[in-house]
Design a protein around this motif. Sequence first.
Motif, mmCIF file in Angstrom:
data_model
loop_
_atom_site.group_PDB
_atom_site.id
_atom_site.type_symbol
_atom_site.label_atom_id
_atom_site.label_comp_id
_atom_site.label_asym_id
_atom_site.label_seq_id
_atom_site.Cartn_x
_atom_site.Cartn_y
_atom_site.Cartn_z
ATOM 1 N N GLY A 15 59.128 44.255 -28.115
ATOM 2 C CA GLY A 15 58.466 43.697 -26.894
ATOM 3 C C GLY A 15 57.191 44.221 -26.889
ATOM 4 N N GLY A 16 56.684 45.174 -27.436
ATOM 5 C CA GLY A 16 55.537 45.797 -27.239
ATOM 6 C C GLY A 16 54.644 44.923 -27.988
ATOM 7 N N SER A 17 53.182 45.429 -28.117
ATOM 8 C CA SER A 17 52.039 44.998 -28.426
ATOM 9 C C SER A 17 51.376 45.920 -29.449
ATOM 10 N N LEU A 18 50.535 45.144 -30.469
ATOM 11 C CA LEU A 18 49.576 46.145 -31.084
ATOM 12 C C LEU A 18 48.324 45.251 -31.413
ATOM 13 N N ARG A 19 47.342 45.656 -31.861
ATOM 14 C CA ARG A 19 46.298 45.067 -32.237
ATOM 15 C C ARG A 19 45.577 45.485 -33.376
ATOM 16 N N LEU A 20 45.758 44.764 -34.634
ATOM 17 C CA LEU A 20 45.292 45.220 -35.519
ATOM 18 C C LEU A 20 43.756 44.829 -35.847
ATOM 19 N N SER A 21 43.002 45.527 -36.618
ATOM 20 C CA SER A 21 41.455 45.176 -37.027
ATOM 21 C C SER A 21 41.442 45.518 -38.401
ATOM 22 N N CYS A 22 40.372 44.570 -38.831
ATOM 23 C CA CYS A 22 39.998 44.503 -40.248
ATOM 24 C C CYS A 22 38.674 44.779 -40.259
ATOM 25 N N ALA A 23 37.873 45.747 -40.706
ATOM 26 C CA ALA A 23 36.360 45.966 -40.973
ATOM 27 C C ALA A 23 35.976 45.373 -42.383
ATOM 28 N N ALA A 24 35.197 44.329 -42.215
ATOM 29 C CA ALA A 24 34.846 43.801 -43.547
ATOM 30 C C ALA A 24 33.396 44.280 -43.838
ATOM 31 N N SER A 25 33.001 44.534 -45.202
ATOM 32 C CA SER A 25 31.634 44.890 -45.541
ATOM 33 C C SER A 25 31.381 44.141 -47.128
ATOM 34 N N GLY A 26 30.127 44.005 -47.064
ATOM 35 C CA GLY A 26 29.520 43.507 -48.296
ATOM 36 C C GLY A 26 29.424 41.945 -48.173
ATOM 37 N N SER A 27 29.362 41.083 -49.286
ATOM 38 C CA SER A 27 28.892 39.754 -49.006
ATOM 39 C C SER A 27 29.885 38.896 -48.371
ATOM 40 N N ILE A 28 30.046 38.822 -46.853
ATOM 41 C CA ILE A 28 30.854 38.157 -46.071
ATOM 42 C C ILE A 28 30.229 36.904 -45.682
ATOM 43 N N SER A 62 56.742 31.901 -37.643
ATOM 44 C CA SER A 62 57.550 33.000 -37.307
ATOM 45 C C SER A 62 56.832 33.887 -36.100
ATOM 46 N N VAL A 63 55.497 33.668 -36.076
ATOM 47 C CA VAL A 63 54.531 34.378 -35.183
ATOM 48 C C VAL A 63 53.910 33.507 -34.183
ATOM 49 N N LYS A 64 53.932 32.327 -34.256
ATOM 50 C CA LYS A 64 53.347 31.374 -33.293
ATOM 51 C C LYS A 64 53.695 31.516 -31.980
ATOM 52 N N GLY A 65 52.522 31.630 -31.023
ATOM 53 C CA GLY A 65 53.034 31.816 -29.756
ATOM 54 C C GLY A 65 53.105 33.322 -29.386
ATOM 55 N N ARG A 66 53.056 34.174 -30.325
ATOM 56 C CA ARG A 66 52.834 35.626 -30.172
ATOM 57 C C ARG A 66 51.938 36.356 -30.597
ATOM 58 N N PHE A 67 51.393 35.977 -31.768
ATOM 59 C CA PHE A 67 50.153 36.543 -32.350
ATOM 60 C C PHE A 67 49.049 35.801 -32.253
ATOM 61 N N THR A 68 47.663 36.208 -32.181
ATOM 62 C CA THR A 68 46.742 35.753 -31.772
ATOM 63 C C THR A 68 45.581 36.393 -32.901
ATOM 64 N N ILE A 69 44.977 35.491 -33.742
ATOM 65 C CA ILE A 69 43.877 36.005 -34.597
ATOM 66 C C ILE A 69 42.556 35.570 -34.123
ATOM 67 N N SER A 70 41.574 36.541 -34.516
ATOM 68 C CA SER A 70 40.515 36.371 -33.908
ATOM 69 C C SER A 70 39.358 36.944 -34.782
ATOM 70 N N ARG A 71 38.111 36.540 -34.815
ATOM 71 C CA ARG A 71 37.321 37.325 -35.548
ATOM 72 C C ARG A 71 35.836 37.278 -34.940
ATOM 73 N N ASP A 72 35.010 38.641 -35.355
ATOM 74 C CA ASP A 72 33.734 38.647 -34.599
ATOM 75 C C ASP A 72 32.673 38.600 -35.810
ATOM 76 N N ASN A 73 32.103 37.371 -36.002
ATOM 77 C CA ASN A 73 31.288 37.394 -37.272
ATOM 78 C C ASN A 73 30.077 38.294 -37.189
ATOM 79 N N ALA A 74 29.620 38.384 -36.009
ATOM 80 C CA ALA A 74 28.388 39.571 -35.924
ATOM 81 C C ALA A 74 28.744 40.958 -36.474
ATOM 82 N N LYS A 75 29.751 41.248 -36.306
ATOM 83 C CA LYS A 75 30.519 42.596 -36.582
ATOM 84 C C LYS A 75 31.161 42.586 -37.854
ATOM 85 N N ASN A 76 31.352 41.259 -38.389
ATOM 86 C CA ASN A 76 32.334 41.184 -39.601
ATOM 87 C C ASN A 76 33.651 41.893 -39.485
#
Length: 114
Positions: A15-28, A62-76
């Motif tokens: 029932g809890g929440s977490l927020r995952l982050s992915c830092a990308a570097s290089g030729s993105i 299996s995750v629809k309605g519970r998970f939300t994906i997003s990206r910040d292109n300026a920060k990769n």
Amino acid sequence: QVQLVESGGGLVQAGGSLRLSCAASGSISSNNLMDWYRQAPGKQREFVASITSGGPPNYANSVKGRFTISRDNAKNMLYLQMNSLKPEDTAVYYCHYIRIYDYWGQGTQVTVSS
């Protein structure tokens, strides 16, 4: 060369929440798709969610309605907001990017206790 580094995993109660982050570097490129996969013990790696700059995000049923994906292109940066977590969401979560080659992060462990 592309490097992907995930963070934000941990132990959470159902029932809890977490927020995952992915830092990308290089030729993105912001035009290229980025996505999240996960792998539970003894199971194959499975698709979770994907996002491009030009279209709507895509989610596994299996995750629809519970998970939300997003990206910040300026920060990769790529994110995965996970709400209403269930024990079956327990897995190592991987950030993934394709540009000529397949690139994977090292993964971050998410454990959901019942």
